[in-house]
Write a protein that holds these residues in place. Structure first.
Motif, PDB file in Angstrom:
ATOM      1  N   UNK A  95       0.830  -1.203   0.000  1.00  0.00           N
ATOM      2  CA  UNK A  95       0.000   0.000   0.000  1.00  0.00           C
ATOM      3  C   UNK A  95       0.869   1.259   0.000  1.00  0.00           C
ATOM      4  N   UNK A  96       0.385   2.338  -0.632  1.00  0.00           N
ATOM      5  CA  UNK A  96       1.196   3.553  -0.816  1.00  0.00           C
ATOM      6  C   UNK A  96       1.839   4.095   0.462  1.00  0.00           C
ATOM      7  N   UNK A  97       1.130   4.100   1.566  1.00  0.00           N
ATOM      8  CA  UNK A  97       1.696   4.675   2.792  1.00  0.00           C
ATOM      9  C   UNK A  97       2.819   3.835   3.384  1.00  0.00           C
ATOM     10  N   UNK A  98       3.018   2.623   2.865  1.00  0.00           N
ATOM     11  CA  UNK A  98       4.092   1.751   3.349  1.00  0.00           C
ATOM     12  C   UNK A  98       5.197   1.557   2.307  1.00  0.00           C
ATOM     13  N   UNK A  99       5.038   2.131   1.132  1.00  0.00           N
ATOM     14  CA  UNK A  99       6.053   1.978   0.090  1.00  0.00           C
ATOM     15  C   UNK A  99       7.310   2.767   0.459  1.00  0.00           C
ATOM     16  N   UNK A 100       8.433   2.307  -0.053  1.00  0.00           N
ATOM     17  CA  UNK A 100       9.705   2.986   0.186  1.00  0.00           C
ATOM     18  C   UNK A 100      10.333   2.658   1.531  1.00  0.00           C
ATOM     19  N   UNK A 101       9.767   1.704   2.263  1.00  0.00           N
ATOM     20  CA  UNK A 101      10.285   1.333   3.582  1.00  0.00           C
ATOM     21  C   UNK A 101      10.978  -0.031   3.574  1.00  0.00           C
ATOM     22  N   UNK A 102      11.047  -0.661   2.406  1.00  0.00           N
ATOM     23  CA  UNK A 102      11.706  -1.966   2.307  1.00  0.00           C
ATOM     24  C   UNK A 102      10.820  -3.141   2.674  1.00  0.00           C
ATOM     25  N   UNK A 103       9.543  -2.907   2.951  1.00  0.00           N
ATOM     26  CA  UNK A 103       8.657  -4.001   3.355  1.00  0.00           C
ATOM     27  C   UNK A 103       8.467  -5.014   2.227  1.00  0.00           C
ATOM     28  N   UNK A 104       8.271  -4.543   1.007  1.00  0.00           N
ATOM     29  CA  UNK A 104       8.089  -5.449  -0.119  1.00  0.00           C
ATOM     30  C   UNK A 104       9.298  -6.352  -0.314  1.00  0.00           C
TER      31      UNK A 104
END
Length: 180
Positions: A99-108
């Motif tokens: 989800x957009x609010x979690x992108x860019x944090x390395x979760x994927x």
């Protein structure tokens, strides 16, 4: 971050991921909300049968709820590993959405790596394929960073639509174990 099996209470997360124009921009546009509850039910059955791995990504420090709907919106995304027939051959495919609010944090990236490590330890999946859109820089970056091999470009159907993908493969058996 931790991964857990999809639950019936994840319908809202599916709607946020699959019915949103921004989330689905790389996959041909949003899907209709109708049918999402049925999709979740099918995915829950597949996860319970252990034929497909359908894992919800839950960030550290987020309450996940009790499985009865409380806190069910806390998932940051999804990662799946499943088999299907492509070009007359049975293949294993991995896919993910954050989800957009979690992108860019390395979760994927961490979620994909965790599923690949589990696939390595399980041993049944063989070569794993990924098909992110050619224009999806983040997902192609995950493939590159995790050691997938770029095979080429390929037109792939998804939800009744055809889109251009970069075809990647990885053999989970070759993924080194990480120190704790």
């Amino acid at each position: 971050m931790r991964l857990r099996d999809v639950r019936i209470s994840d319908v809202d997360a599916y709607v946020r991921m699959r019915c949103d124009p921004v989330m689905m921009a790389e996959l041909g546009g949003p899907l209709p909300r109708e049918g999402m509850a049925d999709k979740v039910r099918r995915d829950v059955r597949s996860a319970e049968a252990d034929t497909d791995w359908i894992k919800m990504i839950v960030p550290d420090g987020r309450e996940d709820g009790d499985g009865a709907g409380v806190g069910s919106g806390e998932a940051a995304g999804i990662v799946t590993l499943y088999t299907h027939t492509a070009d007359g051959e049975l293949i294993s495919e991995i896919g993910w959405m954050v989800l957009p609010e979690f992108q860019g944090q390395g979760l994927g990236k961490r979620a994909v790596r965790a599923v690949l490590e589990r696939a390595r330890d399980d041993g049944r999946w063989g070569l794993v394929h990924a098909f992110p859109s050619v224009t999806n820089a983040a997902s192609n970056g995950i493939c590159r960073t995790l050691g997938f091999t770029a095979v080429g470009e390929k037109d792939v159907p998804f939800a009744g639509r055809i889109f251009r993908t970069r075809h990647w493969t990885i053999d989970p058996a070759l993924i080194p174990c990480q120190a704790p």
